[in-house]
Design an enzyme around this catalytic site. Structure first.
Site, PDB file in Angstrom:
ATOM      1  N   LYS A  83      33.598  13.346   5.635  1.00  0.00           N
ATOM      2  CA  LYS A  83      33.769  12.688   7.005  1.00  0.00           C
ATOM      3  C   LYS A  83      35.283  12.891   7.437  1.00  0.00           C
ATOM      4  CE  LYS A  83      31.614   8.908   8.965  1.00  0.00           C
ATOM      5  NZ  LYS A  83      31.099   7.398   8.784  1.00  0.00           N
TER       6      LYS A  83
HETATM    7  C1  E4P Z   1      28.941   6.039  11.233  1.00  0.00           C
HETATM    8  O1  E4P Z   1      29.015   6.896  10.542  1.00  0.00           O
HETATM    9  C2  E4P Z   1      30.036   4.714  11.234  1.00  0.00           C
HETATM   10  O2  E4P Z   1      29.842   4.306   9.769  1.00  0.00           O
HETATM   11  C3  E4P Z   1      29.152   3.421  11.945  1.00  0.00           C
HETATM   12  O3  E4P Z   1      27.973   4.006  12.534  1.00  0.00           O
HETATM   13  C4  E4P Z   1      30.069   2.754  12.747  1.00  0.00           C
HETATM   14  O4  E4P Z   1      29.214   1.746  13.125  1.00  0.00           O
HETATM   15  P1  E4P Z   1      29.936   0.312  13.790  1.00  0.00           P
HETATM   16  O5  E4P Z   1      30.631   0.877  15.167  1.00  0.00           O
HETATM   17  O6  E4P Z   1      28.806  -0.640  13.877  1.00  0.00           O
HETATM   18  O7  E4P Z   1      31.054  -0.061  12.911  1.00  0.00           O
END
Ligand code: E4P
Length: 214
Positions: A83
């Site tokens: 990522k």
């Molecule tokens: C996605 O890969 C992220 O880890 C995640 O969905 C972020 O979510 P949040 O905005 O609730 O922290």
């Protein structure tokens, strides 16, 4: 549509996986920190539980640093997806990793143009954060719809991984909009099963069964 769990809590993953419909996992530095455990250790355990893409996020801000951090992660398991943040440096890292056939998830995407860049870079997944857009009074779902239209216009194979999902309504909205994947916290996953009429129906069937001639 694929279901990913957005968590670094191994026990939560274990429970949800038992149902048999979880296709992958996403983690991020905040979720790893919340687990209180070592990054590589958690990711390795998740690879043993889930047979599908597992996103592990790099924290370097320069391309060379991202590639350096990605190298040991890729070695953990073939399902590890790197990522990278939606920056010019992250996109450059994505191009290089994609050329090596490494799966990449471009994260922190908040505009259709950013998603276009991720697709151009050969990302396997693009992560538009709908909850965080809703939080600031913008419509997260509108972004998913725009990305779907753009990717369909050009047959980009990059999968739309709807992220920052906060509730069951978000799951329904992204499914209607044609997202390829929804990544959700375990508590949202479990909420999808519930309806009070289902509970009332089961209770009534059981009560009536007691009086039935068997
Ligand atoms: C996605 O890969 C992220 O880890 C995640 O969905 C972020 O979510 P949040 O905005 O609730 O922290």
């Amino acid at each position: 549509m694929k279901f990913f769990l957005d968590t670094a809590e191994v026990e939560e993953i274990r429970k949800a996986v038992e149902v048999g419909i979880i296709d992958g996992v996403t983690t991020n530095p905040s979720l790893i920190a919340k687990s209180g455990r070592k990054f590589a250790e958690v990711v390795r355990e998740i690879t043993k539980l889930v047979n599908g893409p597992i996103s592990a996020e790099v924290t370097a801000l320069d391309t060379a640093g991202m590639l350096k951090q990605a190298a040991p992660l890729i070695k953990i398991h073939k399902n590890i997806t790197i990522k990278v943040p939606m920056t010019a440096e992250g996109i450059a890292a994505c191009v290089k990793l994609a050329k090596q056939k490494v799966q990449v998830n471009v994260t922190l995407v908040f505009s259709a143009n950013q998603a276009l860049l991720a697709a151009k870079a050969g990302a396997t997944f693009v992560s538009p954060f709908m909850g965080r857009l809703d939080d600031i009074g913008e419509e997260g779902i509108a972004l998913i719809e725009e990305i779907r239209a753009i990717y369909d216009n050009y047959q980009f194979p990059t999968q739309i991984l709807a992220a920052s999902i906060r509730n069951p309504l978000h799951v329904k909205q992204v499914a209607l909009a044609g997202a390829d994947v929804a990544t959700m916290p375990p508590e949202v996953f479990w909420k999808l099963f519930s309806h009070h009429l289902t509970d009332a129906g089961i209770a009534k069937f059981l009560k009536d069964w007691e009086t039935a001639k068997k």
